[in-house]
Enzyme design. Structure first.
Site, PDB file in Angstrom:
ATOM      1  N   HIS A 468      37.140  36.359  39.957  1.00 19.08           N
ATOM      2  CA  HIS A 468      35.899  37.127  39.842  1.00 19.08           C
ATOM      3  C   HIS A 468      35.613  37.901  41.128  1.00 19.08           C
ATOM      4  CE1 HIS A 468      34.465  33.785  36.843  1.00 19.08           C
ATOM      5  NE2 HIS A 468      35.237  34.676  36.254  1.00 19.08           N
ATOM      6  N   PRO A 469      36.533  38.733  41.628  1.00 17.86           N
ATOM      7  CA  PRO A 469      36.250  39.476  42.857  1.00 17.86           C
ATOM      8  C   PRO A 469      35.154  40.518  42.631  1.00 17.86           C
ATOM      9  CG  PRO A 469      38.267  40.283  41.846  1.00 17.86           C
ATOM     10  CD  PRO A 469      37.852  39.066  41.061  1.00 17.86           C
TER      11      PRO A 469
END
Length: 530
Positions: A468-469
């Site tokens: 989940h950058p």
């Protein structure tokens, strides 16, 4: 030279709703450039098929971080969708928006129009909620949101044991409150994944004013007299430049969007110099502020021999799974990986959850190498709001060279203490009936890891990204902000950034739902200006 009103870079979670909304009136021409292929790989559309696309380079960028000191010098695999639908075509399907406080904090940082009450209508606009419309849900949108199909008994047992440990049940993580344990909802319908491409782009592609080009890898933006005027991309061995009459929209994700800006000479001076790129516009925040969810996993040997570990290795079970899915769109293949879980506080005194749990009816030390050979399941404990911040920067102007990703995992002491607390609470839940009755033993880290030092060592040796950058083109008004509250690039006209990279702080949940909302929000801004 071809000219379109809008050129959208990236057909992912945010780019697809942008294309749909900008084109639906018929008044505006839209070009969508996607670096990957069409979403024709059949495993994309099977809910549990993400295991087959997890490291498939034909639909996945398959990035890797630099060695991380906080993880004992390990590099971490970072999958990222490279296909129509982007990461919504290869993710674990969980649909969770985040907490009210996440968005209210964006507004408190000066981003007008991004408080929870401002963004809720855009979440609702996308949704076709299985249970119908309500104050918190929409039912007229294109994005199918359903309950998890075929929930495993072990996943249900986790809920009961968490309740025995004093955690309340929550039947709607996207309702009035996120806190508690329960079953997730997913972006799937009738046993099929509902990616952003399926929900938004399929219909948009039928319009005469929409053009979608796949396998079109963006080389750089065109900048003239203080304005971004177009895009140069490589396709079929040739470079092509297109112009945007109104706006270029960068929706390539938190790893690729800053890379495209930097290759175009937009970013931090010293980083561009190191990469041999001439600076066109200094914007120091490009590629900074990287945040990601980190997870530590309890791998548990089950007394049951019906976990996915067993089923995929037994020819009869495997055949049954295939037939169930092919004939009825049911069975394990029709279900999500993370079926149940929850959002909890790691310690007393917190005002909201800081840990997210996923419970999966399988276990693996590394999904790229397959599932464990024992009957196993997983309780993954994820850090919701990391204090550590990392960076993304290009190594050169070559778009085929992967960016240098330095997430700085566990750099902050608060991250380490929260990860420890989350793992200990997961153990306490597992020690409660009825889940306790299902457990033969804890395989990883195992009972020998008992002290904080031993558990932290296990976390450093094995923790992985939840993929989940966010945050690398931060929205805000300070000197390191990249876009303003209407997502316009600071200092240059003609460019909007609309994807997870604009998040000032990461949402307290998986990021797909919020990324779709960002696409909806950006489209509304652009249509207002048009």
């Amino acid at each position: 030279m071809e000219i379109f009103d809008y050129v959208i870079i990236g057909a992912g979670s945010a780019g697809c709703p942008l294309a749909a909304r900008l084109s639906e009136s018929g008044r505006h021409s839209v070009l969508v450039l996607e670096a990957g292929p069409r979403d024709s790989n059949p495993w994309i559309h099977v809910p549990l098929g993400f295991g087959k696309t997890f490291s498939n380079q034909s639909v996945n960028w398959c990035f890797s971080t630099e060695p991380s000191p906080g993880l004992n010098g390990r590099a971490v695999f970072s999958p990222c969708g490279k296909v129509l639908g982007g990461s919504s075509s290869i993710n674990g399907l969980v649909y969770s928006r985040g907490q009210r406080e996440d968005f209210d904090s964006w507004r408190q940082e000066g981003n007008t129009g991004w408080a929870y009450d401002d963004v809720l209508p855009f979440f609702r606009k996308s949704e076709d909620q299985q249970h119908g419309a309500s104050a918190f849900h929409g039912a007229d949108g294109p994005l199918g949101i359903d309950d998890v199909n075929d929930c495993h008994p072990l996943s249900e047992a986790f809920i009961e044991s968490a309740m025995a440990a004093g955690i309340a049940r929550n039947r709607d993580f996207n309702g009035a409150s996120q806190e508690g344990v329960g079953a997730f909802q997913v972006t799937a319908r009738a046993g099929r994944r509902v990616s952003s491409a399926i929900a938004f782009l399929r219909e948009a592609e039928r319009r005469r004013n929409v053009c979608v080009r796949t396998k079109a890898e963006v080389e750089q933006l065109t900048i003239e007299n203080g304005r971004v005027t177009g895009v140069t991309y490589a396709r079929r061995g040739a470079s092509t430049t297109v112009q945007a009459r109104r706006t270029v929209v960068l929706s390539a994700g938190a790893l690729n969007s800053p890379a495209i800006l930097q290759r175009s000479g937009i970013g931090r001076r010293e980083w561009l110099q190191e990469a041999g790129i001439e600076m066109r516009h200094e914007l120091r925040g490009v590629g900074a502020n990287l945040q990601d969810h980190l997870q530590a996993r309890l791998a548990i040997r089950s007394r049951r021999h019906t976990t996915l570990n067993n089923q995929v290795r037994h020819p009869v079970h495997l055949l049954r799974m295939g037939l169930q899915y092919a004939l009825f769109r049911q069975g394990p293949l029709a279900s999500a990986g993370g079926q149940t879980g929850g959002f909890v506080r790691s310690r007393a005194g917190l005002d909201r959850p800081d840990i997210m749990y996923f419970v999966m009816p399988f276990s693996s030390a590394d999904l790229r190498k397959g599932l464990d050979r024992f009957p196993g399941f997983t309780i993954a404990s994820c850090l919701l709001r990391p204090a550590s911040r990392g960076t993304v920067r290009v190594r050169s102007r070559n778009p085929k060279e992967a960016p240098l990703i330095e997430p700085h995992y566990l750099e902050a002491e608060s991250d380490r203490s929260t990860m420890l607390a989350g793992l200990r609470l997961a153990r306490r839940i597992a020690a409660m009936d009825p889940l306790r009755q299902e457990i033969a033993c804890e395989e990883r880290p195992g009972p020998s890891a008992g002290t904080d030092e031993e558990l932290l060592g296990y976390i450093r040796d094995t923790a992985s990204s939840v993929y989940h950058p966010v945050g690398t083109c931060r929205m805000g008004s300070g000197p390191d902000a990249v876009v303003d509250a209407r997502l316009r690039l600071r200092g240059l006209s003609g460019l909007v950034v609309a994807d997870a990279s604009i998040m000032p702080t990461i949402v307290s949940s998986p990021t797909n739902a919020a990324s779709i909302m960002i696409g909806e929000r950006a489209a509304a801004f652009l249509l207002e200006e048009a």
